[in-house]
Design a protein around this motif. Structure first.
Motif, PDB file in Angstrom:
ATOM      1  N   ASP A  93     -27.542 -28.570 -70.257  1.00  0.00           N
ATOM      2  CA  ASP A  93     -26.682 -29.735 -70.030  1.00  0.00           C
ATOM      3  C   ASP A  93     -26.760 -30.697 -71.212  1.00  0.00           C
ATOM      4  O   ASP A  93     -25.733 -31.218 -71.679  1.00  0.00           O
ATOM      5  N   GLU A  94     -27.965 -30.921 -71.715  1.00  0.00           N
ATOM      6  CA  GLU A  94     -28.136 -31.781 -72.883  1.00  0.00           C
ATOM      7  C   GLU A  94     -27.466 -31.162 -74.109  1.00  0.00           C
ATOM      8  O   GLU A  94     -26.855 -31.866 -74.914  1.00  0.00           O
ATOM      9  N   ALA A  95     -27.590 -29.847 -74.237  1.00  0.00           N
ATOM     10  CA  ALA A  95     -26.970 -29.155 -75.371  1.00  0.00           C
ATOM     11  C   ALA A  95     -25.452 -29.340 -75.347  1.00  0.00           C
ATOM     12  O   ALA A  95     -24.831 -29.632 -76.372  1.00  0.00           O
ATOM     13  N   ARG A  96     -24.860 -29.178 -74.172  1.00  0.00           N
ATOM     14  CA  ARG A  96     -23.406 -29.344 -74.047  1.00  0.00           C
ATOM     15  C   ARG A  96     -22.981 -30.776 -74.353  1.00  0.00           C
ATOM     16  O   ARG A  96     -21.921 -31.008 -74.937  1.00  0.00           O
ATOM     17  N   GLU A  97     -23.802 -31.749 -73.965  1.00  0.00           N
ATOM     18  CA  GLU A  97     -23.501 -33.152 -74.281  1.00  0.00           C
ATOM     19  C   GLU A  97     -23.467 -33.375 -75.786  1.00  0.00           C
ATOM     20  O   GLU A  97     -22.579 -34.069 -76.300  1.00  0.00           O
ATOM     21  N   VAL A  98     -24.435 -32.808 -76.493  1.00  0.00           N
ATOM     22  CA  VAL A  98     -24.473 -32.948 -77.953  1.00  0.00           C
ATOM     23  C   VAL A  98     -23.221 -32.317 -78.567  1.00  0.00           C
ATOM     24  O   VAL A  98     -22.575 -32.903 -79.439  1.00  0.00           O
ATOM     25  N   ILE A  99     -22.871 -31.135 -78.095  1.00  0.00           N
ATOM     26  CA  ILE A  99     -21.682 -30.446 -78.617  1.00  0.00           C
ATOM     27  C   ILE A  99     -20.430 -31.261 -78.346  1.00  0.00           C
ATOM     28  O   ILE A  99     -19.579 -31.426 -79.234  1.00  0.00           O
ATOM     29  N   GLU A 100     -20.315 -31.799 -77.157  1.00  0.00           N
ATOM     30  CA  GLU A 100     -19.134 -32.611 -76.833  1.00  0.00           C
ATOM     31  C   GLU A 100     -19.076 -33.876 -77.686  1.00  0.00           C
ATOM     32  O   GLU A 100     -17.996 -34.304 -78.093  1.00  0.00           O
ATOM     33  N   THR A 101     -20.208 -34.471 -77.985  1.00  0.00           N
ATOM     34  CA  THR A 101     -20.245 -35.648 -78.853  1.00  0.00           C
ATOM     35  C   THR A 101     -19.745 -35.287 -80.248  1.00  0.00           C
ATOM     36  O   THR A 101     -18.931 -36.016 -80.840  1.00  0.00           O
ATOM     37  N   ILE A 102     -20.209 -34.169 -80.773  1.00  0.00           N
ATOM     38  CA  ILE A 102     -19.769 -33.725 -82.099  1.00  0.00           C
ATOM     39  C   ILE A 102     -18.259 -33.499 -82.091  1.00  0.00           C
ATOM     40  O   ILE A 102     -17.543 -33.968 -82.988  1.00  0.00           O
ATOM     41  N   ARG A 103     -17.771 -32.794 -81.088  1.00  0.00           N
ATOM     42  CA  ARG A 103     -16.332 -32.507 -80.998  1.00  0.00           C
ATOM     43  C   ARG A 103     -15.514 -33.787 -80.860  1.00  0.00           C
ATOM     44  O   ARG A 103     -14.459 -33.928 -81.464  1.00  0.00           O
ATOM     45  N   ALA A 104     -15.988 -34.718 -80.036  1.00  0.00           N
ATOM     46  CA  ALA A 104     -15.251 -35.953 -79.775  1.00  0.00           C
ATOM     47  C   ALA A 104     -15.129 -36.820 -81.030  1.00  0.00           C
ATOM     48  O   ALA A 104     -14.132 -37.532 -81.195  1.00  0.00           O
ATOM     49  N   GLU A 105     -16.114 -36.754 -81.898  1.00  0.00           N
ATOM     50  CA  GLU A 105     -16.079 -37.543 -83.127  1.00  0.00           C
ATOM     51  C   GLU A 105     -15.063 -37.013 -84.124  1.00  0.00           C
ATOM     52  O   GLU A 105     -14.655 -37.727 -85.026  1.00  0.00           O
TER      53      GLU A 105
END
Length: 188
Positions: A93-105
């Motif tokens: 779940d934490e990994a997916r959050e990091v990935i989504e943050t990168i994508r969102a930026e």
């Protein structure tokens, strides 16, 4: 640190298959770093990959986090390495959050996108989180991925002699890992 010095360290570790020592040496170099051809962030990312290859993902996480804090050019967004390591530490779940943050930026580099895609595929998360809990990759797959990434990052930074020494005829990461396994008598 010069590219030549980094090449020598990588070559010695590849020949000795000693990821612990190389990771420790790279980490120490990064901590004492003042200037050179290779950024501190790149050195920290290489140390992180070596800690992962040595089976120490928690130490790898520390190096990836320090690379992010450093802010220097690492060839890709080091947060992608954090996400990959979080999956390895069974924190999807934490990994997916990091990935989504990168994508969102936005403005995701090709190398970062590739690292994220490789991570999601390796952990069976082909839809980016919609396939249920990820499954960890086999030890052989982790070794192949780590060796390929080490060479890919060294190549991207212009330090390729260590990688060339492990590949005589083929540039395939799987072939290099297989040849290394035959040479050392160990499974990749």
């Amino acid at each position: 640190m010069t590219r030549e010095h980094l090449d020598r360290l990588l070559e010695q570790a590849l020949l000795a298959d000693d990821h612990d020592s190389l990771a420790s040496r790279l980490y120490d170099v990064a901590l004492d770093y003042s200037s050179g051809d290779v950024s501190r962030a790149s050195i920290l990312v290489l140390a992180a990959e070596e800690w992962r290859a040595a089976g120490q993902p928690a130490r790898a996480m520390e190096c990836f986090q320090r690379a992010v804090e450093d802010g220097g050019d690492a060839g890709f967004d080091a947060r992608a390495g954090i996400a990959d390591t979080l999956f390895e530490l069974d924190r999807p779940d934490e990994a997916r959050e990091v990935i989504e943050t990168i994508r969102a930026e936005g403005n995701v580099s090709t190398a970062t996108a590739h690292t994220i895609a490789e991570t999601l595929v390796a952990y069976g998360d082909l839809q980016g989180g919609s396939n249920g809990p990820p499954r960890p990759p086999s030890a052989a797959m982790r070794t192949i991925r780590s060796r390929w990434r080490c060479c890919a990052r060294a190549t991207a930074s212009g330090s390729i002699s260590g990688c060339r020494k492990t590949s005589s005829t083929s540039s395939s990461p799987d072939d290099r890992a297989s040849r290394g396994a035959r040479r050392t008598g160990r499974a990749p």
